[in-house]
Design an enzyme around this catalytic site. Structure first.
Site, PDB file in Angstrom:
ATOM      1  N   SER A 116      36.033  46.303  31.075  1.00 36.92           N
ATOM      2  CA  SER A 116      36.125  47.174  32.178  1.00 36.92           C
ATOM      3  C   SER A 116      35.139  48.045  32.578  1.00 36.92           C
ATOM      4  O   SER A 116      35.151  48.628  33.804  1.00 36.92           O
ATOM      5  CB  SER A 116      37.360  47.784  31.929  1.00 36.92           C
ATOM      6  OG  SER A 116      37.243  48.542  30.806  1.00 36.92           O
ATOM      7  N   HIS A 135      36.987  40.650  35.610  1.00 38.33           N
ATOM      8  CA  HIS A 135      37.757  42.051  35.312  1.00 38.33           C
ATOM      9  C   HIS A 135      39.086  41.887  35.786  1.00 38.33           C
ATOM     10  O   HIS A 135      39.487  42.184  37.073  1.00 38.33           O
ATOM     11  CB  HIS A 135      37.040  43.151  35.674  1.00 38.33           C
ATOM     12  CG  HIS A 135      37.577  44.363  35.158  1.00 38.33           C
ATOM     13  ND1 HIS A 135      37.544  45.641  35.781  1.00 38.33           N
ATOM     14  CD2 HIS A 135      38.662  44.607  34.320  1.00 38.33           C
ATOM     15  CE1 HIS A 135      38.282  46.576  35.433  1.00 38.33           C
ATOM     16  NE2 HIS A 135      38.860  45.921  34.253  1.00 38.33           N
ATOM     17  N   GLU A 147      37.759  41.665  39.589  1.00 40.11           N
ATOM     18  CA  GLU A 147      36.486  41.937  40.040  1.00 40.11           C
ATOM     19  C   GLU A 147      35.510  40.791  39.388  1.00 40.11           C
ATOM     20  O   GLU A 147      35.612  40.655  38.045  1.00 40.11           O
ATOM     21  CB  GLU A 147      36.050  43.294  39.445  1.00 40.11           C
ATOM     22  CG  GLU A 147      36.673  44.538  40.102  1.00 40.11           C
ATOM     23  CD  GLU A 147      36.214  45.929  39.496  1.00 40.11           C
ATOM     24  OE1 GLU A 147      36.022  46.643  40.309  1.00 40.11           O
ATOM     25  OE2 GLU A 147      35.912  45.905  38.270  1.00 40.11           O
ATOM     26  N   ASN A 185      36.958  51.041  38.508  1.00 41.48           N
ATOM     27  CA  ASN A 185      36.926  52.014  37.550  1.00 41.48           C
ATOM     28  C   ASN A 185      35.677  53.130  37.760  1.00 41.48           C
ATOM     29  O   ASN A 185      35.774  54.272  37.406  1.00 41.48           O
ATOM     30  CB  ASN A 185      36.474  51.452  36.047  1.00 41.48           C
ATOM     31  CG  ASN A 185      37.880  50.924  35.669  1.00 41.48           C
ATOM     32  OD1 ASN A 185      38.970  51.230  36.085  1.00 41.48           O
ATOM     33  ND2 ASN A 185      37.561  49.940  34.638  1.00 41.48           N
TER      34      ASN A 185
END
Length: 279
Positions: A116, A135, A147, A185
């Site tokens: 992540s 991801h 992702e 993130n």
């Protein structure tokens, strides 16, 4: 395609469900030993039953999906076409795993990581092939986003192959370069960290912080409840990566986040975070 998934936790099980719903895929779900993986498949069955009850998974696909998932260990992925690593968010552990995998997997096996926030280039350093970032987001069966995180070593052919594969799963891939935190993130976890700061200095209650962001920013879930769902230990790990990689103190984890993780208040997974939960 035969898919190997290393790490039979929440994310690994979710990724297994995403692939195994398609009859063209079989999945080897792997963990430390076969006993752990067998236990994870039992949990996976319960999760699938809940998903079918909510009409997220077609009830007719429940048993076929389970049948396409076989418990295994990392030693048993030698004939897999794609291996996705979904283990602990620790660079050294991931590097050691891929170093081992290249000794047992076919030369043409594609290596992918569900990290992540960690550097894909750092994970793949010294390997005989590139690693690509895939991801997925929790809960995987419900979340469409993946992702695709790329490095200079990933060929256009590989990138296009992974993009096409994800689309067949009903996912909506977005492309990201290999930078700390990638897209989501990099934006999301600092927001959660900031919400923790607002709570820590008694500006507002956890309930009001979350309600404010739901009603004022049209977020479907408040930042503190989202942190609990992600896992506060995961949030801390991502903030630490962002802080270490950028050397920017705006990514410094709040001390309350450290404290809660130390106390074992990790969110939903421990039944206590910023809110209480039933196990």
């Amino acid at each position: 395609m035969k898919i190997g998934i290393i790490g039979a936790g929440t994310m690994g099980r979710g990724i297994a469900i995403a692939f195994a719903q398609k009859e063209e895929h079989t999945v080897a779900l792997c963990d430390i030993n076969i006993e752990v993986t067998n236990q994870s498949k039992e949990r996976l069955q319960k999760e699938l039953e809940k998903l079918t009850a909510k009409n997220i998974v077609n009830p007719d696909l429940l048993q076929p999906t389970l049948d396409r998932i076989t418990p295994n260990t990392k030693e048993g992925v030698g004939d897999c076409d794609l291996v996705i690593e979904a283990v602990q968010e620790n660079l050294q552990i991931k590097k050691e795993l891929f170093t081992f995998l290249q000794t047992v997997c076919k030369k043409e096996t594609i290596f992918a990581t569900n990290t992540s926030s960690l550097s894909i280039a750092a994970i793949s350093e010294g390997l005989d092939r590139s690693v690509i970032g895939l991801h997925f987001f929790n809960p995987v069966p419900m979340m469409k986003l993946v992702e695709i995180v790329t490095t200079e070593k990933n060929t256009p052919q590989l990138i296009n192959q992974m993009k096409a594969l994800l689309i067949t799963l009903g996912k909506s891939p977005v492309m990201s370069k290999d930078h700390p935190g990638f897209i989501v993130n990099r934006i999301l976890i600092p927001m959660i960290n900031e919400a923790i700061g607002v709570f820590a200095n008694s500006t507002a209650t956890a309930e009001d912080i979350d309600q404010a962001m739901k009603l004022g920013a049209n977020h479907p879930i408040g930042p503190l409840a989202l942190g609990d769902m992600i896992g506060l230990d995961v949030c801390l790990a991502i903030m630490e990566v962002l802080h270490a990689e950028t050397k920017n103190d705006k990514y410094k984890p709040h001390e309350l986040l450290h404290k809660m993780v130390t106390e074992g208040k990790l969110g939903r997974k421990s039944a206590q975070g910023f809110f209480p939960y039933n196990r």
